[in-house]
Structure formats: C-alpha cells, structure tokens
Design a protein around this motif. Structure first.
Motif, mmCIF file in Angstrom:
data_model
loop_
_atom_site.group_PDB
_atom_site.id
_atom_site.type_symbol
_atom_site.label_atom_id
_atom_site.label_comp_id
_atom_site.label_asym_id
_atom_site.label_seq_id
_atom_site.Cartn_x
_atom_site.Cartn_y
_atom_site.Cartn_z
ATOM 1 N N GLN A 23 -90.659 15.743 -7.557
ATOM 2 C CA GLN A 23 -92.052 16.171 -7.388
ATOM 3 C C GLN A 23 -92.775 15.336 -6.344
ATOM 4 O O GLN A 23 -93.587 15.857 -5.578
ATOM 5 C CB GLN A 23 -92.774 16.110 -8.732
ATOM 6 C CG GLN A 23 -92.275 17.176 -9.679
ATOM 7 C CD GLN A 23 -93.058 17.214 -10.962
ATOM 8 O OE1 GLN A 23 -94.190 16.733 -11.031
ATOM 9 N NE2 GLN A 23 -92.486 17.794 -11.977
ATOM 10 N N TYR A 24 -92.475 14.051 -6.296
ATOM 11 C CA TYR A 24 -93.092 13.188 -5.290
ATOM 12 C C TYR A 24 -92.709 13.664 -3.892
ATOM 13 O O TYR A 24 -93.544 13.734 -2.997
ATOM 14 C CB TYR A 24 -92.651 11.741 -5.506
ATOM 15 C CG TYR A 24 -93.035 10.852 -4.358
ATOM 16 C CD1 TYR A 24 -94.355 10.452 -4.185
ATOM 17 C CD2 TYR A 24 -92.100 10.440 -3.417
ATOM 18 C CE1 TYR A 24 -94.719 9.661 -3.129
ATOM 19 C CE2 TYR A 24 -92.461 9.637 -2.346
ATOM 20 C CZ TYR A 24 -93.776 9.254 -2.206
ATOM 21 O OH TYR A 24 -94.133 8.468 -1.140
ATOM 22 N N SER B 59 -87.113 14.336 -12.333
ATOM 23 C CA SER B 59 -88.272 15.131 -11.931
ATOM 24 C C SER B 59 -89.332 14.367 -11.148
ATOM 25 O O SER B 59 -89.844 14.891 -10.171
ATOM 26 C CB SER B 59 -88.897 15.775 -13.176
ATOM 27 O OG SER B 59 -90.045 16.495 -12.852
ATOM 28 N N PRO B 60 -89.701 13.138 -11.525
ATOM 29 C CA PRO B 60 -90.758 12.444 -10.766
ATOM 30 C C PRO B 60 -90.423 12.286 -9.287
ATOM 31 O O PRO B 60 -91.274 12.498 -8.422
ATOM 32 C CB PRO B 60 -90.864 11.084 -11.449
ATOM 33 C CG PRO B 60 -90.378 11.304 -12.827
ATOM 34 C CD PRO B 60 -89.316 12.344 -12.702
ATOM 35 N N SER C 260 -85.702 15.515 -16.947
ATOM 36 C CA SER C 260 -87.006 14.837 -16.962
ATOM 37 C C SER C 260 -86.968 13.524 -16.178
ATOM 38 O O SER C 260 -87.967 13.120 -15.595
ATOM 39 C CB SER C 260 -87.473 14.598 -18.388
ATOM 40 O OG SER C 260 -86.591 13.732 -19.060
ATOM 41 N N THR D 259 -88.670 5.673 -7.126
ATOM 42 C CA THR D 259 -88.333 6.918 -7.824
ATOM 43 C C THR D 259 -86.856 7.252 -7.643
ATOM 44 O O THR D 259 -86.216 7.763 -8.563
ATOM 45 C CB THR D 259 -89.215 8.095 -7.375
ATOM 46 O OG1 THR D 259 -89.095 8.279 -5.968
ATOM 47 C CG2 THR D 259 -90.667 7.877 -7.756
#
Length: 64
Positions: free
Chosen positions: A60-61, A56-57, A53, A23
């Motif tokens: 959030q992870y 974001s992953p 966007s 990520t």
C-alpha cells in the motif's frame, strides 16, 4: 545560502526511503516466519492470512 525548505525536502526524502526500507524488511521477516510455520490444519489457514496482512503495508505504501 541554503533555503530552509530544501532541508525539509531532504529530510522528507530520507524518511520516505527509510519507511520504504522498513516496510520491505518487515515483509521479508513475515515471509521467513511463514516459511517456518507448519503447513497443516488451522495454522496453515492463519499463516496465509499472516502473509497477506503482513505484506500489505509495504504494498500500500508503494501504491500511494
């Protein structure tokens, strides 16, 4: 003798570290792409959304 659940835990830890690394690399690639795009017109607006966007992953992870 090694407990089978120890292997599962070790495998999970390895997968989590791998996901964290992937990520981060993905977010860095997105940021490099953003830097290469023109900074005018509609491209500028879309590129800001791409950064939000695309990073974001990983964020959030890390929060989970």
């Amino acid at each position: 003798m090694e407990n089978p659940s120890d292997n599962i835990t070790k495998d999970n830890e390895k997968e989590l570290k791998d996901l964290k690394k992937r990520t981060k690399e993905y977010a860095l690639r997105i940021l490099r792409l953003y830097e290469s795009l023109p900074k005018y017109g509609a491209v500028h607006i879309v590129s800001h959304q791409l950064v939000r966007s695309g990073t974001s992953p990983g964020a959030q992870y890390r929060e989970a």
